[in-house]
Design an enzyme around this catalytic site. Sequence first.
Site, PDB file in Angstrom:
ATOM      1  CG  ASP A 177      -6.888 -12.746 -13.442  1.00 33.64           C
ATOM      2  OD1 ASP A 177      -7.710 -13.460 -14.042  1.00 33.64           O
ATOM      3  OD2 ASP A 177      -6.322 -13.074 -12.381  1.00 33.64           O
ATOM      4  CG  ASP A 219      -1.700   1.237   1.410  1.00 36.63           C
ATOM      5  OD1 ASP A 219      -1.877   1.968   0.411  1.00 36.63           O
ATOM      6  OD2 ASP A 219      -2.146   1.505   2.547  1.00 36.63           O
ATOM      7  CG  ASN A 229      -2.828   5.471  -1.156  1.00 32.91           C
ATOM      8  OD1 ASN A 229      -2.917   4.345  -0.643  1.00 32.91           O
ATOM      9  ND2 ASN A 229      -3.732   5.948  -1.969  1.00 32.91           N
ATOM     10  CG  ASP A 233      -5.918   3.254   0.419  1.00 34.69           C
ATOM     11  OD1 ASP A 233      -5.007   2.391   0.510  1.00 34.69           O
ATOM     12  OD2 ASP A 233      -6.558   3.450  -0.636  1.00 34.69           O
ATOM     13  CG  ASP A 276     -11.563 -15.675 -13.449  1.00 35.64           C
ATOM     14  OD1 ASP A 276     -10.887 -16.134 -12.512  1.00 35.64           O
ATOM     15  OD2 ASP A 276     -12.782 -15.448 -13.360  1.00 35.64           O
TER      16      ASP A 276
HETATM   17  C1  GLC Z   1     -11.647 -17.722 -10.437  1.00 38.96           C
HETATM   18  C2  GLC Z   1     -10.816 -16.804  -9.568  1.00 38.96           C
HETATM   19  C3  GLC Z   1     -11.545 -16.600  -8.278  1.00 38.96           C
HETATM   20  C4  GLC Z   1     -12.865 -15.938  -8.566  1.00 38.96           C
HETATM   21  C5  GLC Z   1     -13.677 -16.739  -9.604  1.00 38.96           C
HETATM   22  C6  GLC Z   1     -14.776 -15.902 -10.173  1.00 38.96           C
HETATM   23  O1  GLC Z   1     -11.773 -18.984  -9.894  1.00 38.96           O
HETATM   24  O2  GLC Z   1      -9.535 -17.323  -9.419  1.00 38.96           O
HETATM   25  O3  GLC Z   1     -10.792 -15.831  -7.372  1.00 38.96           O
HETATM   26  O4  GLC Z   1     -13.616 -15.841  -7.391  1.00 38.96           O
HETATM   27  O5  GLC Z   1     -12.893 -17.140 -10.687  1.00 38.96           O
HETATM   28  O6  GLC Z   1     -14.263 -14.903 -11.012  1.00 38.96           O
HETATM   29 CA    CA Z   2      -3.478   2.161  -1.259  1.00 42.76          CA
END
Ligand code: GLC
Ligand code: CA
Length: 551
Positions: free
Chosen positions: A100, A23, A25, A27, A201
Amino acid sequence: MTAEKDWIKDLVVYQIYPRSFYDSNGDGIGDLPGILQKLGHLEELGVNALWLSPVYRSPNDDNGYDISDYQDIMEEFGTMEDWDRLQEACQKRGIRLIMDLVVNHSSDEHPWFVESRSSRDNPKSEYYIWRDPVQGREPNNWASAFGGSAWEYVPERGQYYFHYFSKKQPDLNWACQDLREELVAMMHKWADKGVGGFRVDAISYLDKPLDFPDSALPPQPDGYSFPDCLAGRPGTHAYIQELNRRVFAPRQLLTVGEVSAPHVEELCRYVRTAREEFDMAIPFVPPMVEIDTWSPQKLKRDIEESWQALREDGWWARFFSNHDKPRQVSLYGDDGAYWEVSAKFLAMFLHSLPGTPFVYQGEEIGMTNLKLPRIEDYKDPDTRNRYRQLLLSGLDPEAALARAQLESRDNARTPMQWDATENGGFTTGRPWLQVNPNTRTIHVEAQRQDPHSIFQCYRRLIALRKEQPVLSRGDFAFLETGPGEPLALTRTLPPEGLLGIFNFSRQPCQVPARLLERAGEPLLSSYDREGGWQGPALRPYEAALFRWKPV
Ligand code: GLC
Ligand code: CA
């Protein structure tokens, strides 16, 4: 994988869960400038690829896996300029940046969904999956992966939408050509910005059965059943092939699919070269399944099976950890008495296997599970749902909490432990999720200076891979060993060879002389602090790598 794409064999991937990395900043939430500040850590480790869990704009129902704008950055994480700076810095250091890609679903706050839900005849009406009620109820009995029905009713349309994950993660309708065009254009824009690849994903669920039949699987405690005809449909493979043809191949992107593959034949469908889908796959196994079924013998059988299946044509993503699993040293090793040696043991085992190693943030210093005292302390929606289901199934709250502590994805999501201060140096503010109090002893600062730390073991392994192509390109075999004997494996690329022996237990074990006959110089040991390999027996969780003369 085609011969031109051989470079993927040289990667070592480091996964960052941005919310919990650093982190900048105060928060309490990790962010992009924080990652930029800590890039030296990755460089020191020696990795050459960085997979960022989602940083896109998101209301954070599932920590960024619910995207409300694919072309923008989550406010808490910074700005697009921050992202550009990070990408540039990675490029300078020879680190391939992997994003991702969450395209099975979006957030319900994505403008597409806001429009789609408003009426049956708007231009985005078909972007999501809508069905009429059946006898005044959900269209079928399917359970969402995060609990309850996979259907949610919207009065404006008088219809239900499908969400395999939370109701704030409506599934996109891949059958809609306009939607596919938008997604492909979005991917090209990220490729234009210099992205080096995608970790894709939850990709096994794109195609849906038109008629949505009821599932015949036994119901969950809340009455709904997990789908029995959703994962891996031929239509899904066709969509992945389309993405490969239109985006992955022309842009020379590294692709790692997160797949649901109940057996190795299904895994192969995603990664065989001729199928033109992904370079490698991360098979998703729910944490509870692994906790209950895992054993060193099963692990060995699975490795052997996937090796045989893909050795001629295909490649492996190798990992013990990610943001969806308990910490590896707590799950497969021993986070008590053998914490340090078992963490090194797991690293040495994984990095000896054929395939591309993935290191999840914190594993390189042996971070462990954290038992939070109350279920309310857990932030992960999956953990809360599992807890609810366990109560419904009759477990008492104490036992259900104990289970949650073991399984929770939050185990992997506690902030990175940089130093010995109260918040582990992660933030100057209040961390979004509690820092593991063992940061007083387990942290980066101490391990950077200690020549025998887990961190140094990872550095050596990664360096060894660069020096010795036998690790990235060599042939692989498990040597025959019986019960009470160590696991033994060889990697060979004549004239080079490597032997690894692994005592995957808390008991010492004898090493049969035949295993060591061709062993040469010892290279690395999980007991380096204690003077390294001494032989002829292996201590608890002792792993030893030797040079080996291939015949
Ligand atoms: C994948 C991700 C997980 C997420 C799921 C829905 O399994 O790794 O973290 O909750 O997809 O996007
Ligand atoms: Ca931050």
